[in-house]
Design a protein around this motif. Structure first.
Motif, PDB file in Angstrom:
ATOM      1  N   ARG A   1       0.844  -1.323   0.175  1.00  0.00           N
ATOM      2  CA  ARG A   1      -0.097   0.028  -0.114  1.00  0.00           C
ATOM      3  C   ARG A   1       1.078   1.287  -0.019  1.00  0.00           C
ATOM      4  O   ARG A   1       1.799   1.357   0.711  1.00  0.00           O
ATOM      5  CB  ARG A   1      -0.830   0.152   1.084  1.00  0.00           C
ATOM      6  N   HIS A   2       0.622   2.069  -1.011  1.00  0.00           N
ATOM      7  CA  HIS A   2       1.253   3.474  -0.969  1.00  0.00           C
ATOM      8  C   HIS A   2       0.659   4.651  -0.596  1.00  0.00           C
ATOM      9  O   HIS A   2      -0.641   4.637  -1.196  1.00  0.00           O
ATOM     10  CB  HIS A   2       1.805   3.517  -2.416  1.00  0.00           C
ATOM     11  N   THR A   3       0.946   5.500  -0.065  1.00  0.00           N
ATOM     12  CA  THR A   3       0.514   7.010  -0.017  1.00  0.00           C
ATOM     13  C   THR A   3       0.855   7.687  -1.334  1.00  0.00           C
ATOM     14  O   THR A   3       1.592   7.129  -2.262  1.00  0.00           O
ATOM     15  CB  THR A   3       0.758   7.692   1.205  1.00  0.00           C
ATOM     16  N   VAL A   4       0.051   8.946  -1.422  1.00  0.00           N
ATOM     17  CA  VAL A   4       0.420   9.644  -2.641  1.00  0.00           C
ATOM     18  C   VAL A   4       1.870  10.293  -2.730  1.00  0.00           C
ATOM     19  O   VAL A   4       2.542   9.593  -3.700  1.00  0.00           O
ATOM     20  CB  VAL A   4      -0.189  11.003  -2.644  1.00  0.00           C
ATOM     21  N   ASN A   5       2.456  10.558  -1.525  1.00  0.00           N
ATOM     22  CA  ASN A   5       3.888  10.640  -1.562  1.00  0.00           C
ATOM     23  C   ASN A   5       4.729   9.531  -2.088  1.00  0.00           C
ATOM     24  O   ASN A   5       5.799   9.528  -2.495  1.00  0.00           O
ATOM     25  CB  ASN A   5       4.353  11.396  -0.197  1.00  0.00           C
ATOM     26  N   GLU A   6       4.630   8.417  -1.523  1.00  0.00           N
ATOM     27  CA  GLU A   6       5.253   7.110  -1.816  1.00  0.00           C
ATOM     28  C   GLU A   6       5.164   6.815  -3.146  1.00  0.00           C
ATOM     29  O   GLU A   6       6.336   6.325  -3.703  1.00  0.00           O
ATOM     30  CB  GLU A   6       4.719   5.916  -0.939  1.00  0.00           C
ATOM     31  N   VAL A   7       3.891   6.998  -3.862  1.00  0.00           N
ATOM     32  CA  VAL A   7       3.976   6.515  -5.272  1.00  0.00           C
ATOM     33  C   VAL A   7       5.061   7.748  -5.953  1.00  0.00           C
ATOM     34  O   VAL A   7       5.671   7.176  -6.775  1.00  0.00           O
ATOM     35  CB  VAL A   7       2.549   6.760  -5.801  1.00  0.00           C
ATOM     36  N   ILE A   8       4.907   8.954  -5.684  1.00  0.00           N
ATOM     37  CA  ILE A   8       5.677   9.822  -6.281  1.00  0.00           C
ATOM     38  C   ILE A   8       6.939   9.411  -5.911  1.00  0.00           C
ATOM     39  O   ILE A   8       7.955   9.642  -6.808  1.00  0.00           O
ATOM     40  CB  ILE A   8       5.331  11.400  -5.935  1.00  0.00           C
ATOM     41  N   GLY A   9       7.466   9.293  -4.891  1.00  0.00           N
ATOM     42  CA  GLY A   9       8.936   8.946  -4.553  1.00  0.00           C
ATOM     43  C   GLY A   9       9.385   7.812  -5.048  1.00  0.00           C
ATOM     44  O   GLY A   9      10.489   7.916  -5.522  1.00  0.00           O
ATOM     45  N   LEU A  10       8.505   6.752  -5.492  1.00  0.00           N
ATOM     46  CA  LEU A  10       8.845   5.639  -6.223  1.00  0.00           C
ATOM     47  C   LEU A  10       9.375   5.872  -7.623  1.00  0.00           C
ATOM     48  O   LEU A  10      10.405   5.552  -7.930  1.00  0.00           O
ATOM     49  CB  LEU A  10       7.785   4.680  -5.840  1.00  0.00           C
TER      50      LEU A  10
ATOM     51  N   ASP B   1      -7.310  12.883  -8.145  1.00  0.00           N
ATOM     52  CA  ASP B   1      -8.337  12.987  -8.803  1.00  0.00           C
ATOM     53  C   ASP B   1      -8.914  11.512  -9.035  1.00  0.00           C
ATOM     54  O   ASP B   1     -10.216  11.183  -9.031  1.00  0.00           O
ATOM     55  CB  ASP B   1      -8.321  13.614 -10.319  1.00  0.00           C
ATOM     56  N   HIS B   2      -8.182  10.448  -9.280  1.00  0.00           N
ATOM     57  CA  HIS B   2      -8.364   8.955  -9.481  1.00  0.00           C
ATOM     58  C   HIS B   2      -8.963   8.747  -8.161  1.00  0.00           C
ATOM     59  O   HIS B   2     -10.024   7.915  -7.841  1.00  0.00           O
ATOM     60  CB  HIS B   2      -7.308   8.485  -9.863  1.00  0.00           C
ATOM     61  N   ASP B   3      -8.208   8.914  -7.114  1.00  0.00           N
ATOM     62  CA  ASP B   3      -8.835   8.448  -5.710  1.00  0.00           C
ATOM     63  C   ASP B   3      -8.410   9.228  -4.608  1.00  0.00           C
ATOM     64  O   ASP B   3      -7.247   9.399  -4.014  1.00  0.00           O
ATOM     65  CB  ASP B   3      -8.265   7.124  -5.404  1.00  0.00           C
ATOM     66  N   PRO B   4      -9.327  10.325  -4.290  1.00  0.00           N
ATOM     67  CA  PRO B   4      -9.049  11.340  -3.096  1.00  0.00           C
ATOM     68  C   PRO B   4      -8.734  10.664  -1.755  1.00  0.00           C
ATOM     69  O   PRO B   4      -8.226  11.356  -0.805  1.00  0.00           O
ATOM     70  CB  PRO B   4     -10.476  12.086  -2.911  1.00  0.00           C
ATOM     71  N   ARG B   5      -8.931   9.476  -1.637  1.00  0.00           N
ATOM     72  CA  ARG B   5      -8.488   8.978  -0.146  1.00  0.00           C
ATOM     73  C   ARG B   5      -7.054   8.904  -0.042  1.00  0.00           C
ATOM     74  O   ARG B   5      -6.336   8.895   1.059  1.00  0.00           O
ATOM     75  CB  ARG B   5      -9.017   7.452  -0.043  1.00  0.00           C
ATOM     76  N   GLY B   6      -6.083   8.921  -1.300  1.00  0.00           N
ATOM     77  CA  GLY B   6      -4.929   8.968  -1.111  1.00  0.00           C
ATOM     78  C   GLY B   6      -4.090   7.808  -0.726  1.00  0.00           C
ATOM     79  O   GLY B   6      -2.953   7.770  -0.315  1.00  0.00           O
ATOM     80  N   THR B   7      -4.886   6.538  -1.156  1.00  0.00           N
ATOM     81  CA  THR B   7      -4.051   5.229  -0.605  1.00  0.00           C
ATOM     82  C   THR B   7      -3.973   4.429  -1.806  1.00  0.00           C
ATOM     83  O   THR B   7      -5.241   4.251  -2.513  1.00  0.00           O
ATOM     84  CB  THR B   7      -4.585   4.760   0.490  1.00  0.00           C
ATOM     85  N   TYR B   8      -2.988   3.724  -2.304  1.00  0.00           N
ATOM     86  CA  TYR B   8      -2.990   3.170  -3.694  1.00  0.00           C
ATOM     87  C   TYR B   8      -2.473   1.808  -3.157  1.00  0.00           C
ATOM     88  O   TYR B   8      -0.955   1.728  -2.932  1.00  0.00           O
ATOM     89  CB  TYR B   8      -2.216   3.888  -4.587  1.00  0.00           C
TER      90      TYR B   8
END
Length: 261
Positions: free
Chosen positions: A200-209, A238-245
């Motif tokens: 599971r990634h946060t927004v910041n983690e997706v960007i950092g990856l 925009d895709h998922d405002p919850r911010g967890t991916y």
């Protein structure tokens, strides 16, 4: 000379997901790791493989051609109180010139694909202990695998800034070729394993990856880096405002040893 990996190194150390616990358990069982063995982490990066193995070994030699990666690894080791790792600059061409003691286990991640595999396996055969071996591990992708929609969002933003490409995964045909290469080496006794690893990634983690890959790191993005981060953050939210991916990584490992006599 600086490489794209230099600027990506801090992001690599922070945002690349660790390998699953099952992989380290496999190595501990397969090589009877009891704190007395010597481990070589070849193409070590910041020690993604070597650091978790350090408590199971007498000493780990982490070898990488990029000084920035070694610096990050040494920083992480100090943070974690790990003192039995030597951080050495070198590449796959210098295995036999590093004057290492006999190696009980060599671990290699995705860097194996950038190596002269035939030569490095022959060189490892020279430095491995009689019961030693090599473990290669990486993320796999198979056509038809169910991929979460947010990864498509990431790819669309990447393509707008960098052109097409999917970093960090190898397809099944590539993996089969790698296993075949091991089987044709002096370390021809090969066993393979796979695990599904939920992440599971946060927004910041997706960007950092994304910034951890040489193909989309700070050097590659240049002065477009801030715009890339802003656009990717907006697209993800925009895709998922919850911010967890969430996603599931398929991890493949191949363990190669000499044939039994």
């Amino acid at each position: 000379m600086s490489t794209p990996f230099a600027s990506a190194a801090p992001y690599y150390a922070r945002y690349r997901p660790p390998y699953p616990r099952e992989f380290h358990t496999l190595l501990a069982d397969r090589f009877a790791l009891d704190g007395s063995q010597t481990v070589l982490d070849l193409g070590a990066g910041p020690g993604t493989l070597g650091l978790p193995l350090a408590p199971l070994a007498d000493h780990v030699y982490a070898v990488d051609p990029e000084p920035a990666m070694l610096t990050e690894g040494a920083r992480l080791a100090e943070e974690r109180g790990v003192t039995n790792i030597s951080w050495l600059r070198g590449d796959d061409a210098c295995v036999t010139r590093l004057c290492l003691p006999r190696i009980d286990l060599c671990v290699i991640g995705r860097a194996f694909r950038r190596m002269d595999r035939g030569r490095v396996l022959a060189d490892l055969d020279e430095v491995l202990a009689p019961r030693g071996g090599v473990a290669v591990v990486e993320s796999l992708y198979r056509p038809g695998d169910l991929r979460p929609a947010w990864l498509t969002v990431v790819e669309e933003v990447r393509e707008r800034f960098l052109g097409p490409g999917r970093p960090g995964q190898s397809d099944r045909d590539d993996w089969d070729e790698l296993v075949d290469r091991l089987a044709k080496s002096p370390l021809s006794r090969v066993e393979t394993h796979q695990w599904d690893q939920p992440v599971r990634h946060t927004v910041n983690e997706v960007i950092g990856l994304q910034l951890s890959f040489s193909s989309s790191g700070p050097d590659r993005l240049g002065d477009r880096m801030a715009a890339f981060e802003t656009e990717l953050r907006r697209a993800l939210l925009d895709h998922d405002p919850r911010g967890t991916y969430a996603r599931t990584l398929r991890i493949g490992a191949a363990v190669a040893t000499r044939p039994r006599r």
